[in-house]
Each structure stands twice: as C-alpha cells, then as structure tokens.
Design a protein around this motif. Structure first.
Motif, PDB file in Angstrom:
ATOM      1  N   THR A 132       0.797  -1.227   0.015  1.00  0.00           N
ATOM      2  CA  THR A 132      -0.130  -0.254  -0.049  1.00  0.00           C
ATOM      3  C   THR A 132       0.916   1.313  -0.014  1.00  0.00           C
ATOM      4  O   THR A 132       1.901   1.189   0.500  1.00  0.00           O
ATOM      5  N   VAL A 133       0.488   2.205  -0.456  1.00  0.00           N
ATOM      6  CA  VAL A 133       1.225   3.378  -0.648  1.00  0.00           C
ATOM      7  C   VAL A 133       0.168   4.511  -0.279  1.00  0.00           C
ATOM      8  O   VAL A 133      -0.883   4.931  -0.472  1.00  0.00           O
ATOM      9  N   THR A 134       1.248   5.502   0.762  1.00  0.00           N
ATOM     10  CA  THR A 134       0.467   6.620   1.184  1.00  0.00           C
ATOM     11  C   THR A 134       1.446   7.901   0.560  1.00  0.00           C
ATOM     12  O   THR A 134       2.575   7.870   0.638  1.00  0.00           O
ATOM     13  N   ILE A 135       0.480   8.760  -0.121  1.00  0.00           N
ATOM     14  CA  ILE A 135       1.138   9.908  -0.714  1.00  0.00           C
ATOM     15  C   ILE A 135       0.960  11.092   0.182  1.00  0.00           C
ATOM     16  O   ILE A 135      -0.061  11.295   0.764  1.00  0.00           O
ATOM     17  N   PHE A 136       2.179  11.585   0.632  1.00  0.00           N
ATOM     18  CA  PHE A 136       2.489  12.570   1.626  1.00  0.00           C
ATOM     19  C   PHE A 136       2.835  13.724   0.956  1.00  0.00           C
ATOM     20  O   PHE A 136       3.929  13.990   0.355  1.00  0.00           O
ATOM     21  N   ASP A 137       1.816  14.951   0.835  1.00  0.00           N
ATOM     22  CA  ASP A 137       2.202  16.070   0.165  1.00  0.00           C
ATOM     23  C   ASP A 137       1.490  17.265   0.658  1.00  0.00           C
ATOM     24  O   ASP A 137       0.285  16.988   1.404  1.00  0.00           O
ATOM     25  N   LEU A 138       1.471  18.364  -0.002  1.00  0.00           N
ATOM     26  CA  LEU A 138       0.984  19.510   0.465  1.00  0.00           C
ATOM     27  C   LEU A 138      -0.516  19.605   0.344  1.00  0.00           C
ATOM     28  O   LEU A 138      -0.844  18.824  -0.733  1.00  0.00           O
ATOM     29  N   ILE A 189      -3.940   3.030  -2.672  1.00  0.00           N
ATOM     30  CA  ILE A 189      -3.334   4.497  -2.668  1.00  0.00           C
ATOM     31  C   ILE A 189      -4.134   5.257  -1.738  1.00  0.00           C
ATOM     32  O   ILE A 189      -5.191   5.451  -2.258  1.00  0.00           O
ATOM     33  N   ASN A 190      -3.622   5.978  -0.921  1.00  0.00           N
ATOM     34  CA  ASN A 190      -4.043   6.852  -0.005  1.00  0.00           C
ATOM     35  C   ASN A 190      -3.383   8.032   0.334  1.00  0.00           C
ATOM     36  O   ASN A 190      -2.044   8.330  -0.311  1.00  0.00           O
ATOM     37  N   PHE A 191      -4.030   9.219   0.678  1.00  0.00           N
ATOM     38  CA  PHE A 191      -3.349  10.449   0.776  1.00  0.00           C
ATOM     39  C   PHE A 191      -3.339  10.911   2.067  1.00  0.00           C
ATOM     40  O   PHE A 191      -4.105  10.639   3.082  1.00  0.00           O
ATOM     41  N   GLN A 192      -2.199  11.713   2.583  1.00  0.00           N
ATOM     42  CA  GLN A 192      -2.137  12.388   4.101  1.00  0.00           C
ATOM     43  C   GLN A 192      -1.539  13.678   3.698  1.00  0.00           C
ATOM     44  O   GLN A 192      -0.558  13.921   2.819  1.00  0.00           O
ATOM     45  N   GLN A 193      -2.115  14.845   4.151  1.00  0.00           N
ATOM     46  CA  GLN A 193      -1.585  16.214   3.862  1.00  0.00           C
ATOM     47  C   GLN A 193      -0.480  16.581   4.663  1.00  0.00           C
ATOM     48  O   GLN A 193      -0.688  16.309   5.983  1.00  0.00           O
TER      49      GLN A 193
END
Length: 358
Positions: free
Chosen positions: A216-222, A241-245
């Motif tokens: 699994t991949v967490t995209i960490f970005d602004l 795929i999930n996101f974290q701000q």
C-alpha cells in the motif's frame, strides 16, 4: 618562455576542411524545442491523428487556424525532425504522424507528453531566458521570470492552481514512462507499507502498486497538491493508494517500511536534504529503507549531459542540484542510513537505496 610555435600559428584558425557541426547543432537546439512546442500548441499532431489519413499543408492550416505559408514551413520542419512522415501524390505532399508522435504527442494517448511539453514551453523555457543571471547570482529566477517571490520554493512553483496542475501533469508523464524502471531497480517486495513523500499526482505510487500488488502507498504532500491529485489524477478506485496532507519539513511523517523520495532531494541544498533525511530516518520502521530516485551524474562529473543540463535547470528553478550516487550516499549516511547501493536504469532516472538497521 616563448609560446609553442604550433599554438601561435593555429590558434583560432580551423584546420582545412573542418566544419563545427556539433557547435552549430547546439546553437540551434532551441529552434528544435520551439518547433515541437509550437506544433503541440497548435494541435498539429492531434489534427493528423483525428483525420486518420495523410493531410496536405492546406488541410492542416485550415484545421489549426494558421497561415498556409507558416503551416507549410512548420510541417516541413517536423518532417525533417522525423516527427511527421511525408507522402507524395501527383506532385503534392501529404503528412501523417510518425510512430513516436502517435504515442507521445497526441493528447488522447495514455503516454502523451503534451502537458509536459506545455510546462516546458511556458515555464521552464521562460525561466531559462534568465540562465545568465542564475549563474551569476547562484539562485533561481522566479522573480524575474514571473514576478513572484522565491523565498518559499513551492509557493513559487505552485504560484496558481493552473500552474500546479501543469507541474503535476509533467511529473505524471515522467513516471508513466520511467516509473516502472525505478521501482524495479531494486526488489522492493519486502516493503509492504510505502510512503511516497512529495508523491504529487500519484503516478509513481500507481507503478509501485502495479509492480508490487501486496503493498500500500501513502502519498504525503501539501494540502493543495493532495486536493488537485484527488480531483485530477487518482480515483477512489485505487484502494491501495491513499493521501495524507502535510509539509515533510514540518509535520509528522506517516510510519512506513519504505520511504520514496522521487525527484525531491535535487530541489534542495545539502543541509536541507540531510534535514529531510533525518526526519525520514526517525519515522522509518527498523529494517526499513529509503529509495531516492534521481538523475545521477557520473562520479567524475563528466556526464550524462541530460543530468548536467538538469542541474542547470535546478539552478534556474530551485535551491538544489543534481548529484552523483556517492554524493547522495553521503547525505543518506549522514542521516543514519547504511548499506547504501545504487542502480542505473539505462534511462533518465536512477535509484539509490539505503537501509535502517533492524
């Protein structure tokens, strides 16, 4: 001491029957770029694709709303660059797309580079008009090129939503072409939880989950980037795929087995790189690793020329530079990573992997 007589006689005088082919080609390099930029902006390749048959210059000029004379010259240049094929019938020339143009220069193609080309034309090309100033001053040129402050690098890069989407589309096209090579450079299958720092459009994350279906991949970005990614690039169907701000220099990083820094470290000074790598090392699980993806310079700095030119671009656009594998290894080692190795992919981008001891 007297000058060497041969040097005195030949200085500035070319030997007979010589021709400065390389120099002349280099001087005309920008002409080639602008020919491609303009053809894409006018939609030449899309018009030929939609027609499904070779078209005359007159047909193309009508379709793109341009003068016949200008269109004839543009098509001829594209044919000379082998982006178009020519077909002669009863003394008239007709044009069709080359195989490469059909794959990479058509807006509807899954491998289209159109957005990447637009970003290069409208942003990078504009910045490079101030390359002389960048070399003299040793800093990026956003203030001269666009009238925006460059104190916060990504506030300058993402100066409006439209510009942000263009940059994200550039990164998307890069990883659609090169992403699989860099995620396969090492066997990453032992790492099930991956964090892609500054993962932008999610294109590299998609390559990871495609090659390693158990991860699994967490995209960490602004926050702004995450919002745009959800709107334009990553669908809710991408369940792995999930996101974290957050800001990776300020906020708590997600815990992971593997951190991916793809085209991130080249934006920053050595000091900032070590600062970020220290934060990654602190968040990384024991036995985990960091994967750095960059265009590696040869150890003696003699090439590749693409990486050398990219390093100039980093001067014009960012605070950083391109580096050698040893230089990246030194930065990673300073943060505590060990057993650092690199792999060349044979394409533009390569990979450096460093481990956190278990």
């Amino acid at each position: 001491m007297a000058e060497h007589p041969e040097t005195t006689l030949t200085q500035g005088t070319p030997p007979a029957d010589t021709y400065p082919r390389k120099i002349l080609e280099y001087l005309e390099g920008f002409l080639i770029s602008k020919t491609v930029f303009t053809s894409c902006e006018l939609g030449v390749f899309d018009v030929l694709h939609t027609a499904g048959r070779p078209l005359s210059a007159k047909d193309v000029s009508k379709a793109i709303g341009a003068s016949l004379d200008g269109t004839e010259r543009l098509l001829a240049a594209c044919a000379g660059l082998q982006l178009l094929q020519t077909h002669c019938d009863d003394g008239q020339v007709f044009y069709s797309n080359s195989d490469e143009a059909s794959i990479y220069l058509i807006r509807s193609s899954p491998s289209s580079l159109l957005q990447s080309i637009q970003y290069r034309s409208e942003t990078i090309y504009t910045c490079w008009q101030y390359l002389t100033d960048a070399v003299r001053e040793g800093r990026n040129q956003y203030e001269k090129a666009f009238g925006v402050s460059s104190k916060d690098l990504f506030e300058a890069l993402y100066r409006c939503d439209e510009e942000m989407v263009k940059f994200m589309q550039l990164m998307n096209s890069i990883w659609n072409i090169c992403g699989k090579d860099v995620v396969k450079a090492f066997d990453l299958s032992p790492f099930k939880v991956i964090c892609d720092l500054g993962g932008c459009s999610g294109a590299l994350a998609k390559q990871c989950t495609s090659v390693y279906p158990e991860c699994t991949v967490t995209i960490f970005d602004l926050p702004r980037v995450v919002r745009m990614s959800r709107e334009h690039f990553v669908s809710e169907a991408d369940l792995r795929i999930n996101f974290q701000q957050g800001d990776f220099f300020k906020d708590t990083l997600p815990e992971a087995d593997l951190y991916v820094l793809a085209r991130i470290l080249h934006d920053w000074t050595d000091e900032r790189c070590i600062e970020l790598l220290n934060r990654v090392y602190g968040a990384c699980k024991p036995g985990g690793a960091v994967l750095v993806v960059e265009a590696l310079l040869y150890e003696d700095g003699s090439g590749p020329v693409t990486a050398q030119l990219y390093s100039l671009n980093m001067l014009v656009q960012t605070e950083g530079k391109e580096r050698t594998a040893a230089q990246y290894a030194a930065l990673m080692s300073a943060a505590g990573f060990t057993n650092i190795q690199h792999r060349l992919t044979g394409k533009i981008y390569d990979a450096v992997l460093g481990h956190k001891e278990d």
